[in-house]
Design a protein around this motif. Structure first.
Motif, PDB file in Angstrom:
ATOM      1  N   LYS A  67       0.813  -1.222   0.000  1.00  0.00           N
ATOM      2  CA  LYS A  67       0.000   0.000   0.000  1.00  0.00           C
ATOM      3  C   LYS A  67       0.844   1.269   0.000  1.00  0.00           C
ATOM      4  CE  LYS A  67      -4.028  -2.173   2.132  1.00  0.00           C
ATOM      5  NZ  LYS A  67      -4.972  -2.171   3.266  1.00  0.00           N
ATOM      6  N   VAL A  68       1.675   1.392  -1.013  1.00  0.00           N
ATOM      7  CA  VAL A  68       2.565   2.547  -1.142  1.00  0.00           C
ATOM      8  C   VAL A  68       1.878   3.638  -1.955  1.00  0.00           C
ATOM      9  CG1 VAL A  68       4.722   3.352  -2.182  1.00  0.00           C
ATOM     10  CG2 VAL A  68       4.664   1.195  -0.908  1.00  0.00           C
ATOM     11  N   ASN A  69       1.960   4.868  -1.469  1.00  0.00           N
ATOM     12  CA  ASN A  69       1.420   6.029  -2.168  1.00  0.00           C
ATOM     13  C   ASN A  69       2.541   7.038  -2.399  1.00  0.00           C
ATOM     14  OD1 ASN A  69      -1.698   5.754  -2.250  1.00  0.00           O
ATOM     15  ND2 ASN A  69      -1.120   5.124  -0.182  1.00  0.00           N
ATOM     16  N   VAL A  70       2.757   7.401  -3.660  1.00  0.00           N
ATOM     17  CA  VAL A  70       3.807   8.366  -4.022  1.00  0.00           C
ATOM     18  C   VAL A  70       3.257   9.300  -5.086  1.00  0.00           C
ATOM     19  CG1 VAL A  70       6.098   8.672  -5.040  1.00  0.00           C
ATOM     20  CG2 VAL A  70       5.662   6.703  -3.559  1.00  0.00           C
ATOM     21  N   LYS A  71       3.566  10.587  -4.972  1.00  0.00           N
ATOM     22  CA  LYS A  71       3.229  11.542  -6.015  1.00  0.00           C
ATOM     23  C   LYS A  71       4.499  12.263  -6.454  1.00  0.00           C
ATOM     24  CE  LYS A  71      -1.545  12.414  -4.542  1.00  0.00           C
ATOM     25  NZ  LYS A  71      -2.533  13.438  -4.136  1.00  0.00           N
ATOM     26  N   LEU A  72       4.634  12.447  -7.771  1.00  0.00           N
ATOM     27  CA  LEU A  72       5.795  13.121  -8.335  1.00  0.00           C
ATOM     28  C   LEU A  72       5.340  14.335  -9.127  1.00  0.00           C
ATOM     29  CD1 LEU A  72       8.920  13.031  -8.980  1.00  0.00           C
ATOM     30  CD2 LEU A  72       8.236  11.923 -11.125  1.00  0.00           C
ATOM     31  N   GLY A  73       5.852  15.514  -8.783  1.00  0.00           N
ATOM     32  CA  GLY A  73       5.534  16.729  -9.513  1.00  0.00           C
ATOM     33  C   GLY A  73       6.415  16.893 -10.737  1.00  0.00           C
ATOM     34  N   LYS A  74       5.945  17.636 -11.723  1.00  0.00           N
ATOM     35  CA  LYS A  74       6.736  17.899 -12.922  1.00  0.00           C
ATOM     36  C   LYS A  74       7.968  18.724 -12.553  1.00  0.00           C
ATOM     37  CE  LYS A  74       2.762  17.716 -16.040  1.00  0.00           C
ATOM     38  NZ  LYS A  74       1.876  18.474 -16.952  1.00  0.00           N
ATOM     39  N   GLY A  75       9.123  18.289 -13.062  1.00  0.00           N
ATOM     40  CA  GLY A  75      10.370  18.976 -12.783  1.00  0.00           C
ATOM     41  C   GLY A  75      10.968  18.662 -11.424  1.00  0.00           C
ATOM     42  N   GLU A  76      10.408  17.698 -10.717  1.00  0.00           N
ATOM     43  CA  GLU A  76      10.883  17.366  -9.369  1.00  0.00           C
ATOM     44  C   GLU A  76      11.920  16.250  -9.412  1.00  0.00           C
ATOM     45  OE1 GLU A  76       8.973  16.411  -4.975  1.00  0.00           O
ATOM     46  OE2 GLU A  76       7.921  15.698  -6.758  1.00  0.00           O
ATOM     47  N   PHE A  77      12.904  16.342  -8.523  1.00  0.00           N
ATOM     48  CA  PHE A  77      13.904  15.290  -8.345  1.00  0.00           C
ATOM     49  C   PHE A  77      13.573  14.563  -7.042  1.00  0.00           C
ATOM     50  CE2 PHE A  77      18.280  14.054  -9.805  1.00  0.00           C
ATOM     51  CZ  PHE A  77      18.462  13.011  -8.898  1.00  0.00           C
ATOM     52  N   LEU A  78      13.031  13.358  -7.182  1.00  0.00           N
ATOM     53  CA  LEU A  78      12.586  12.564  -6.036  1.00  0.00           C
ATOM     54  C   LEU A  78      13.566  11.425  -5.804  1.00  0.00           C
ATOM     55  CD1 LEU A  78      10.268  11.952  -3.970  1.00  0.00           C
ATOM     56  CD2 LEU A  78       9.280  10.474  -5.731  1.00  0.00           C
ATOM     57  N   VAL A  79      14.028  11.250  -4.575  1.00  0.00           N
ATOM     58  CA  VAL A  79      14.985  10.201  -4.238  1.00  0.00           C
ATOM     59  C   VAL A  79      14.310   9.138  -3.383  1.00  0.00           C
ATOM     60  CG1 VAL A  79      17.181   9.666  -3.122  1.00  0.00           C
ATOM     61  CG2 VAL A  79      16.906  11.835  -4.323  1.00  0.00           C
ATOM     62  N   LEU A  80      14.519   7.876  -3.768  1.00  0.00           N
ATOM     63  CA  LEU A  80      14.094   6.735  -2.956  1.00  0.00           C
ATOM     64  C   LEU A  80      15.313   6.211  -2.213  1.00  0.00           C
ATOM     65  CD1 LEU A  80      11.881   4.810  -5.558  1.00  0.00           C
ATOM     66  CD2 LEU A  80      11.177   6.586  -3.942  1.00  0.00           C
ATOM     67  N   LEU A  81      15.237   6.234  -0.899  1.00  0.00           N
ATOM     68  CA  LEU A  81      16.385   5.904  -0.050  1.00  0.00           C
ATOM     69  C   LEU A  81      15.955   4.862   0.972  1.00  0.00           C
ATOM     70  CD1 LEU A  81      19.331   6.760   0.865  1.00  0.00           C
ATOM     71  CD2 LEU A  81      18.198   8.419   2.377  1.00  0.00           C
ATOM     72  N   GLY A  82      16.814   3.873   1.193  1.00  0.00           N
ATOM     73  CA  GLY A  82      16.469   2.867   2.183  1.00  0.00           C
ATOM     74  C   GLY A  82      17.373   1.661   2.090  1.00  0.00           C
ATOM     75  N   PRO A  83      17.247   0.733   3.049  1.00  0.00           N
ATOM     76  CA  PRO A  83      18.111  -0.454   3.068  1.00  0.00           C
ATOM     77  C   PRO A  83      17.795  -1.397   1.916  1.00  0.00           C
ATOM     78  CG  PRO A  83      16.417  -0.611   4.754  1.00  0.00           C
ATOM     79  CD  PRO A  83      16.312   0.762   4.180  1.00  0.00           C
ATOM     80  N   SER A  84      18.711  -2.316   1.657  1.00  0.00           N
ATOM     81  CA  SER A  84      18.496  -3.316   0.614  1.00  0.00           C
ATOM     82  C   SER A  84      17.249  -4.134   0.925  1.00  0.00           C
ATOM     83  CB  SER A  84      19.716  -4.255   0.531  1.00  0.00           C
ATOM     84  OG  SER A  84      20.857  -3.539   0.142  1.00  0.00           O
ATOM     85  N   GLY A  85      16.475  -4.433  -0.119  1.00  0.00           N
ATOM     86  CA  GLY A  85      15.290  -5.263   0.050  1.00  0.00           C
ATOM     87  C   GLY A  85      14.040  -4.509   0.431  1.00  0.00           C
TER      88      GLY A  85
END
Length: 278
Positions: free
Chosen positions: A49-67
């Motif tokens: 149940k992941v919710n993510v929104k990305l705006g135009k021109g935005e630099f979004l980083v996904l950060l976290g442990p392996s797996g």
């Protein structure tokens, strides 16, 4: 004081990431997305149940442990993977992936590799050559346009890979740890070059990394992911203006405090994963 500011910038509820779209600037969205691999008792819940929104021109980083599902989420946005539940929405025409490995075709010149997406879209030869050369110039590779991938260093190959993604008129560039295999010096130079490239062409980017410093250097927003099943644990709006450089950031006490705070979040996730065997 920084921790209080960080708390105000983070979303405590797992998976809830509101990003207002009052001006129609929303480019991509994951709505209650879950991914499960396998079936029955052996099934593995990768995202929940992941919710993510990305705006135009935005630099979004996904950060976290392996797996924790960072690369899986990237594959959902690319269309290479379908969610088990939930929905992915993309309001652009095309996106391109940049992987750890450069993925250049060894039998093609650097120029032809960069122009490949344009060729597949049947862009006229003269136009695609001009556009590919322009992108190569932006990443400092115009002098090796006629060389082949085997003649390039690892950093040069990855620069060509990024030029290919940018040349194809991508609305969204998905980058899966593109600098992970590079040495420290080359990685830093590549980060600086990407910042320069983004200053010229404000692309929308989703960037996967394990490096907290890299996330703070490059990102507008950082989503810190929890371990399996993958969830969004925190959202952090990066408080540093642009342009940025790592040397200057490291001299800021708030940068080092934020770096340490994020490390504590991720460290707690890793320890919990070890404890539960996730």
């Amino acid at each position: 004081m920084l921790m209080e500011s960080l708390k105000r910038q983070t979303i405590a509820q797992e998976g809830a990431l509101p990003l207002r779209d009052e001006t129609g600037q929303l480019l991509a969205q994951a709505s209650d997305v879950s991914v499960k691999f396998g079936a029955g008792d052996s099934a593995v819940q990768v995202l929940d149940k992941v919710n993510v929104k990305l705006g135009k021109g935005e630099f979004l980083v996904l950060l976290g442990p392996s797996g924790c599902g960072k690369s899986t989420l990237l594959r959902l946005f690319s269309g290479h993977l379908k969610p088990t539940a939930g929905k992915i929405t993309f309001n652009g025409k095309r996106c391109n992936m940049v992987f750890q490995e450069h993925g250049l075709y060894p039998w093609m010149s650097v120029l032809d590799n960069v122009a490949f997406g344009l060729r597949m879209r049947k862009v006229p030869k003269a136009e695609r050559r001009a556009r590919a050369l322009a992108e190569l110039k932006l990443v400092g590779l115009e002098k090796v346009a006629d060389a082949y991938p085997a003649q390039l260093s690892g950093g040069m190959k990855q620069r060509a890979n990024i030029a290919r993604a940018f040349a194809n008129d991508s609305d969204l560039v998905l980058m899966d740890e593109p600098y992970a295999a590079l040495d420290v010096q080359t990685r830093r130079l590549m980060q600086e070059q990407l910042l320069e490239l983004l200053a010229r062409e404000r692309k929308s980017v989703i960037f996967v990394t394990h490096s907290i410093e890299e996330a703070l250097l490059l990102g507008d927003r950082i989503l810190v992911m929890a371990t399996r099943p993958g969830r969004i644990r925190r959202e952090i709006v990066v408080p540093f203006g642009r342009p940025r450089d790592l040397h200057s950031l490291r001299l800021k006490p708030e940068f080092n405090e934020l770096n340490e705070s994020i490390w504590e979040m991720i460290s707690a996730e890793v320890k919990e994963a070890f404890r539960t065997g996730a």
